[in-house]
Write a protein that holds these residues in place. Structure first.
Motif, PDB file in Angstrom:
ATOM      1  N   TYR A  49       0.795  -0.882   0.253  1.00 34.09           N
ATOM      2  CA  TYR A  49      -0.091  -0.354   0.173  1.00 34.09           C
ATOM      3  C   TYR A  49       0.656   1.250   0.096  1.00 34.09           C
ATOM      4  O   TYR A  49       0.429   2.039   1.053  1.00 34.09           O
ATOM      5  CB  TYR A  49      -1.247  -0.267   0.837  1.00 34.09           C
ATOM      6  CG  TYR A  49      -1.653  -1.172   0.876  1.00 34.09           C
ATOM      7  CD1 TYR A  49      -2.817  -1.659   0.229  1.00 34.09           C
ATOM      8  CD2 TYR A  49      -2.211  -2.262   2.332  1.00 34.09           C
ATOM      9  CE1 TYR A  49      -4.063  -2.299   0.099  1.00 34.09           C
ATOM     10  CE2 TYR A  49      -1.995  -4.216   1.286  1.00 34.09           C
ATOM     11  CZ  TYR A  49      -2.894  -3.660   0.738  1.00 34.09           C
ATOM     12  OH  TYR A  49      -4.313  -4.904   0.773  1.00 34.09           O
ATOM     13  N   PHE A  57      -5.129  -0.981  -5.216  1.00 35.43           N
ATOM     14  CA  PHE A  57      -6.036  -1.596  -4.457  1.00 35.43           C
ATOM     15  C   PHE A  57      -8.222  -1.462  -4.685  1.00 35.43           C
ATOM     16  O   PHE A  57      -8.930  -1.783  -4.846  1.00 35.43           O
ATOM     17  CB  PHE A  57      -5.973  -1.810  -3.131  1.00 35.43           C
ATOM     18  CG  PHE A  57      -6.904  -2.220  -2.139  1.00 35.43           C
ATOM     19  CD1 PHE A  57      -7.015  -3.663  -2.223  1.00 35.43           C
ATOM     20  CD2 PHE A  57      -8.059  -1.884  -1.580  1.00 35.43           C
ATOM     21  CE1 PHE A  57      -7.682  -4.164  -1.443  1.00 35.43           C
ATOM     22  CE2 PHE A  57      -8.480  -2.524  -0.490  1.00 35.43           C
ATOM     23  CZ  PHE A  57      -8.525  -3.496  -0.519  1.00 35.43           C
ATOM     24  N   ILE A  60      -9.023  -2.504  -7.693  1.00 38.01           N
ATOM     25  CA  ILE A  60      -9.587  -3.714  -7.794  1.00 38.01           C
ATOM     26  C   ILE A  60     -11.224  -3.990  -6.761  1.00 38.01           C
ATOM     27  O   ILE A  60     -11.889  -4.559  -7.147  1.00 38.01           O
ATOM     28  CB  ILE A  60      -7.933  -4.305  -6.486  1.00 38.01           C
ATOM     29  CG1 ILE A  60      -6.667  -4.115  -7.619  1.00 38.01           C
ATOM     30  CG2 ILE A  60      -8.751  -5.814  -6.080  1.00 38.01           C
ATOM     31  CD1 ILE A  60      -6.301  -5.231  -6.372  1.00 38.01           C
ATOM     32  N   TYR A  66     -13.544  -9.144  -8.729  1.00 37.69           N
ATOM     33  CA  TYR A  66     -13.969  -8.689  -7.338  1.00 37.69           C
ATOM     34  C   TYR A  66     -15.282  -8.461  -6.223  1.00 37.69           C
ATOM     35  O   TYR A  66     -15.736  -7.311  -6.040  1.00 37.69           O
ATOM     36  CB  TYR A  66     -12.875  -7.842  -6.350  1.00 37.69           C
ATOM     37  CG  TYR A  66     -11.995  -7.947  -5.239  1.00 37.69           C
ATOM     38  CD1 TYR A  66     -11.004  -9.225  -4.715  1.00 37.69           C
ATOM     39  CD2 TYR A  66     -12.055  -7.022  -4.453  1.00 37.69           C
ATOM     40  CE1 TYR A  66     -10.455  -8.995  -3.315  1.00 37.69           C
ATOM     41  CE2 TYR A  66     -11.640  -6.808  -3.397  1.00 37.69           C
ATOM     42  CZ  TYR A  66     -10.751  -7.910  -2.256  1.00 37.69           C
ATOM     43  OH  TYR A  66     -10.268  -8.240  -1.702  1.00 37.69           O
ATOM     44  N   GLY A 170     -13.320  -5.000   5.544  1.00 39.01           N
ATOM     45  CA  GLY A 170     -12.422  -5.444   4.788  1.00 39.01           C
ATOM     46  C   GLY A 170     -11.609  -6.809   4.563  1.00 39.01           C
ATOM     47  O   GLY A 170     -10.945  -7.001   3.479  1.00 39.01           O
ATOM     48  N   SER A 171     -12.323  -7.816   5.689  1.00 38.87           N
ATOM     49  CA  SER A 171     -11.748  -8.907   5.533  1.00 38.87           C
ATOM     50  C   SER A 171      -9.954  -8.790   5.646  1.00 38.87           C
ATOM     51  O   SER A 171      -9.207  -9.582   5.315  1.00 38.87           O
ATOM     52  CB  SER A 171     -12.010 -10.219   4.306  1.00 38.87           C
ATOM     53  OG  SER A 171     -11.319 -11.426   4.696  1.00 38.87           O
ATOM     54  N   ASN A 175      -5.218 -12.171   6.107  1.00 40.13           N
ATOM     55  CA  ASN A 175      -4.024 -11.471   5.733  1.00 40.13           C
ATOM     56  C   ASN A 175      -3.138 -11.763   6.967  1.00 40.13           C
ATOM     57  O   ASN A 175      -1.898 -13.093   6.560  1.00 40.13           O
ATOM     58  CB  ASN A 175      -3.653 -10.162   6.112  1.00 40.13           C
ATOM     59  CG  ASN A 175      -3.584  -9.607   4.094  1.00 40.13           C
ATOM     60  OD1 ASN A 175      -3.855  -8.388   4.515  1.00 40.13           O
ATOM     61  ND2 ASN A 175      -3.815 -10.205   3.846  1.00 40.13           N
ATOM     62  N   TYR A 215      -9.414 -13.273  -7.614  1.00 36.34           N
ATOM     63  CA  TYR A 215      -7.541 -12.900  -7.395  1.00 36.34           C
ATOM     64  C   TYR A 215      -7.354 -12.960  -8.599  1.00 36.34           C
ATOM     65  O   TYR A 215      -5.696 -13.072  -8.610  1.00 36.34           O
ATOM     66  CB  TYR A 215      -7.106 -13.949  -6.431  1.00 36.34           C
ATOM     67  CG  TYR A 215      -8.106 -13.026  -5.045  1.00 36.34           C
ATOM     68  CD1 TYR A 215      -7.209 -11.925  -3.967  1.00 36.34           C
ATOM     69  CD2 TYR A 215      -9.119 -13.698  -4.160  1.00 36.34           C
ATOM     70  CE1 TYR A 215      -7.459 -12.164  -3.077  1.00 36.34           C
ATOM     71  CE2 TYR A 215      -9.513 -13.766  -3.114  1.00 36.34           C
ATOM     72  CZ  TYR A 215      -8.618 -12.708  -2.221  1.00 36.34           C
ATOM     73  OH  TYR A 215      -9.326 -12.005  -0.935  1.00 36.34           O
ATOM     74  N   THR A 222      -4.830  -7.099 -10.532  1.00 38.31           N
ATOM     75  CA  THR A 222      -4.906  -7.979  -9.487  1.00 38.31           C
ATOM     76  C   THR A 222      -2.755  -7.975  -9.626  1.00 38.31           C
ATOM     77  O   THR A 222      -2.109  -8.115  -8.738  1.00 38.31           O
ATOM     78  CB  THR A 222      -5.790  -9.264  -8.484  1.00 38.31           C
ATOM     79  OG1 THR A 222      -6.509  -8.869  -8.654  1.00 38.31           O
ATOM     80  CG2 THR A 222      -4.677  -9.440  -7.564  1.00 38.31           C
ATOM     81  N   PHE A 225      -0.836  -5.433  -9.072  1.00 42.18           N
ATOM     82  CA  PHE A 225      -1.428  -4.842  -7.788  1.00 42.18           C
ATOM     83  C   PHE A 225       0.090  -5.195  -7.490  1.00 42.18           C
ATOM     84  O   PHE A 225       0.784  -5.119  -6.373  1.00 42.18           O
ATOM     85  CB  PHE A 225      -2.215  -4.975  -6.991  1.00 42.18           C
ATOM     86  CG  PHE A 225      -2.775  -5.073  -5.974  1.00 42.18           C
ATOM     87  CD1 PHE A 225      -1.979  -3.464  -4.609  1.00 42.18           C
ATOM     88  CD2 PHE A 225      -2.554  -6.383  -5.162  1.00 42.18           C
ATOM     89  CE1 PHE A 225      -2.162  -3.723  -3.425  1.00 42.18           C
ATOM     90  CE2 PHE A 225      -2.966  -6.026  -3.722  1.00 42.18           C
ATOM     91  CZ  PHE A 225      -2.455  -5.089  -2.331  1.00 42.18           C
ATOM     92  N   MET A 261      -1.155 -15.517  -2.435  1.00 37.62           N
ATOM     93  CA  MET A 261      -0.638 -15.230  -3.749  1.00 37.62           C
ATOM     94  C   MET A 261       1.243 -14.999  -4.503  1.00 37.62           C
ATOM     95  O   MET A 261       1.621 -14.932  -3.088  1.00 37.62           O
ATOM     96  CB  MET A 261      -0.893 -13.285  -4.146  1.00 37.62           C
ATOM     97  CG  MET A 261      -2.568 -13.122  -3.845  1.00 37.62           C
ATOM     98  SD  MET A 261      -2.843 -11.135  -4.872  1.00 37.62           S
ATOM     99  CE  MET A 261      -1.593 -10.608  -4.506  1.00 37.62           C
ATOM    100  N   GLU A 289       1.657 -12.914  -0.420  1.00 33.63           N
ATOM    101  CA  GLU A 289      -0.171 -12.605   0.573  1.00 33.63           C
ATOM    102  C   GLU A 289      -0.515 -13.427   0.657  1.00 33.63           C
ATOM    103  O   GLU A 289      -0.903 -14.959  -0.251  1.00 33.63           O
ATOM    104  CB  GLU A 289      -1.017 -11.345  -0.374  1.00 33.63           C
ATOM    105  CG  GLU A 289      -2.255 -11.116   0.280  1.00 33.63           C
ATOM    106  CD  GLU A 289      -3.219 -10.083  -0.405  1.00 33.63           C
ATOM    107  OE1 GLU A 289      -3.415 -10.054  -0.948  1.00 33.63           O
ATOM    108  OE2 GLU A 289      -3.792  -9.449   0.645  1.00 33.63           O
ATOM    109  N   SER A 291      -4.434 -15.079   1.960  1.00 34.83           N
ATOM    110  CA  SER A 291      -6.403 -14.764   2.276  1.00 34.83           C
ATOM    111  C   SER A 291      -7.026 -15.487   2.696  1.00 34.83           C
ATOM    112  O   SER A 291      -7.205 -16.077   1.812  1.00 34.83           O
ATOM    113  CB  SER A 291      -6.839 -13.084   1.169  1.00 34.83           C
ATOM    114  OG  SER A 291      -7.811 -12.938   1.220  1.00 34.83           O
TER     115      SER A 291
HETATM  116  C1  AVJ Z   1      -6.935  -6.272   1.666  1.00 37.01           C
HETATM  117  C2  AVJ Z   1      -6.343  -7.872   2.895  1.00 37.01           C
HETATM  118  C3  AVJ Z   1      -8.899  -8.024   2.246  1.00 37.01           C
HETATM  119  O1  AVJ Z   1      -7.247 -10.377   0.320  1.00 37.01           O
HETATM  120  O2  AVJ Z   1      -8.672  -9.800  -0.569  1.00 37.01           O
HETATM  121  C4  AVJ Z   1      -7.113  -8.131  -2.938  1.00 37.01           C
HETATM  122  C5  AVJ Z   1      -5.989  -7.843  -0.576  1.00 37.01           C
HETATM  123  N1  AVJ Z   1      -5.572  -8.881  -2.690  1.00 37.01           N
HETATM  124  N2  AVJ Z   1      -6.355  -8.491  -4.193  1.00 37.01           N
HETATM  125  C6  AVJ Z   1      -7.919  -9.454   0.062  1.00 37.01           C
HETATM  126  C7  AVJ Z   1      -6.625  -8.580  -2.283  1.00 37.01           C
HETATM  127  C8  AVJ Z   1      -5.159  -9.367  -3.496  1.00 37.01           C
HETATM  128  C9  AVJ Z   1      -7.376  -8.057   0.308  1.00 37.01           C
HETATM  129  N3  AVJ Z   1      -7.334  -7.825   1.690  1.00 37.01           N
END
Ligand code: AVJ
Length: 329
Positions: A49, A57, A60, A66, A170-171, A175, A215, A222, A225, A261, A289, A291
């Motif tokens: 970020y 983001f 996305i 998404y 935002g879930s 992470n 994703y 994505t 990103f 990811m 990442e 998720s």
């Molecule tokens: C912000 C962590 C909730 O995990 O869905 C979106 C980040 N990574 N697309 C997620 C994200 C790829 C997002 N979060």
């Protein structure tokens, strides 16, 4: 006549303050060097970020594939009355990872907190959002905290009047590994105290094809990103990643209940970051990442292990995303 807005009887104006940053300046370099030195190379997703990454983001969040952002906004709108009844009015609202949140005004409007404490790792996003909210909610005290909530964070709790409610939308909790999430929830439980509450947005387990599409979007936003993390390393840490020699790779790991990811090296190559040198095999990846996705009961069990009772849960009409209302056990 008394024009002083703080005089008795007049509508008192709120304040906007920024606390001193709690983000260590050199952590990016240290975390990148440490992460690229591991057998499974990995980088912490919080470094996505920067200004460009935050913009990507937001792009996305507008993608048709998404679903989490739209689903969470829909459920928040739909259940805002019940959410406010659960959380109570007039307390202190603390938001983790506030970013450019479109849900915070909704929540502030309904909960009418005395104070709002947004915490975010992106200083730019924090300033922009805080200033916007300050103009809209003129009587609200806002204390913006530039901080990394994955580290022990000193929230100025002396500022917190009334019931403390932590909002973690935002879930973003996805992470964290379940162990990290448990530790984070336990810390938050300590912060809100025995009468406090938490509202956590959690993405639900679902058809792996839907997760895969979310994703691996068709426009490649994505992927951009994900790759932006390498561009950021090049720019800020004197790196020489060739972005065309790495490819975005995301898949659902059903055994672990998470999207992973990665950035996969397309050939055997070496990369320099400052004075450090890293070797990549063909097909070797950097894990960027996780998720995690939870069932309702699965998340409640996790919350219970951290001292929270899962008292309420709200879903969007299509059952894609959940918002949990937690109270101290
Ligand atoms: C912000 C962590 C909730 O995990 O869905 C979106 C980040 N990574 N697309 C997620 C994200 C790829 C997002 N979060």
């Amino acid at each position: 006549m008394a024009r002083n807005p703080r005089s008795r009887g007049a509508a008192r104006l709120g304040s906007l303050r920024f606390s001193v940053s709690t983000v260590p300046a050199d952590s990016f370099r240290e975390d990148v060097i440490a992460g690229l030195s591991l057998p499974q190379k990995s980088l912490p997703p919080k470094y996505f970020y920067d200004a460009g990454g935050s913009r990507l983001f937001e792009a996305i969040c507008r993608l048709k594939e998404y679903y989490p952002t739209r689903a969470e906004l829909a459920l928040t709108r739909r259940h805002i009355g019940a959410i406010a009844r659960f959380a109570g009015v007039g307390g202190t609202l603390i938001e983790y990872g506030s970013g450019a949140s479109t849900k915070s005004p909704l929540l502030i409007g309904a909960l009418r907190p005395t104070a709002y404490i947004p915490v975010d790792i992106s200083d730019a996003a924090l300033r922009k959002t805080s200033a916007k909210l300050r103009r809209r909610f003129t009587r609200l005290d806002i204390l913006a905290v530039h901080g990394d909530f994955s580290q022990p964070l000193k929230i100025p709790m002396a500022q917190a009047k009334g019931r403390r409610v932590v909002y973690f939308p935002g879930s973003t909790i996805g992470n964290l590994t379940p162990e990290e999430a448990q530790a984070f929830l336990r810390t938050t439980r300590g912060q809100v105290g025995p009468k406090g509450a938490m509202l956590v947005g959690v993405d639900l387990k679902k058809d792996a094809n839907l997760l895969h599409a979310a994703y691996n979007d068709a426009k490649g936003v994505t992927a951009a990103f994900n790759l932006n993390l390498l561009a950021r390393i090049n720019r800020e840490l004197r790196g020489d990643f060739r972005l065309r020699q790495f490819r975005h790779y995301a898949f659902y790991n059903a055994a672990l209940g998470r999207i992973e990811m990665h950035l996969v090296s397309l050939k055997a190559q070496t990369v320099n970051v400052g004075n450090h040198r890293f070797a990549f095999d063909t097909g070797e990846s950097i894990h960027t990442e996780n998720s995690y996705k939870y069932s309702i009961d699965g998340f409640r069990a996790l919350a219970a292990s951290a001292g929270f009772r899962g008292e309420k849960v709200w879903l969007d009409p299509r059952g894609m995303f959940s918002l949990h209302g937690l109270t101290a056990i």
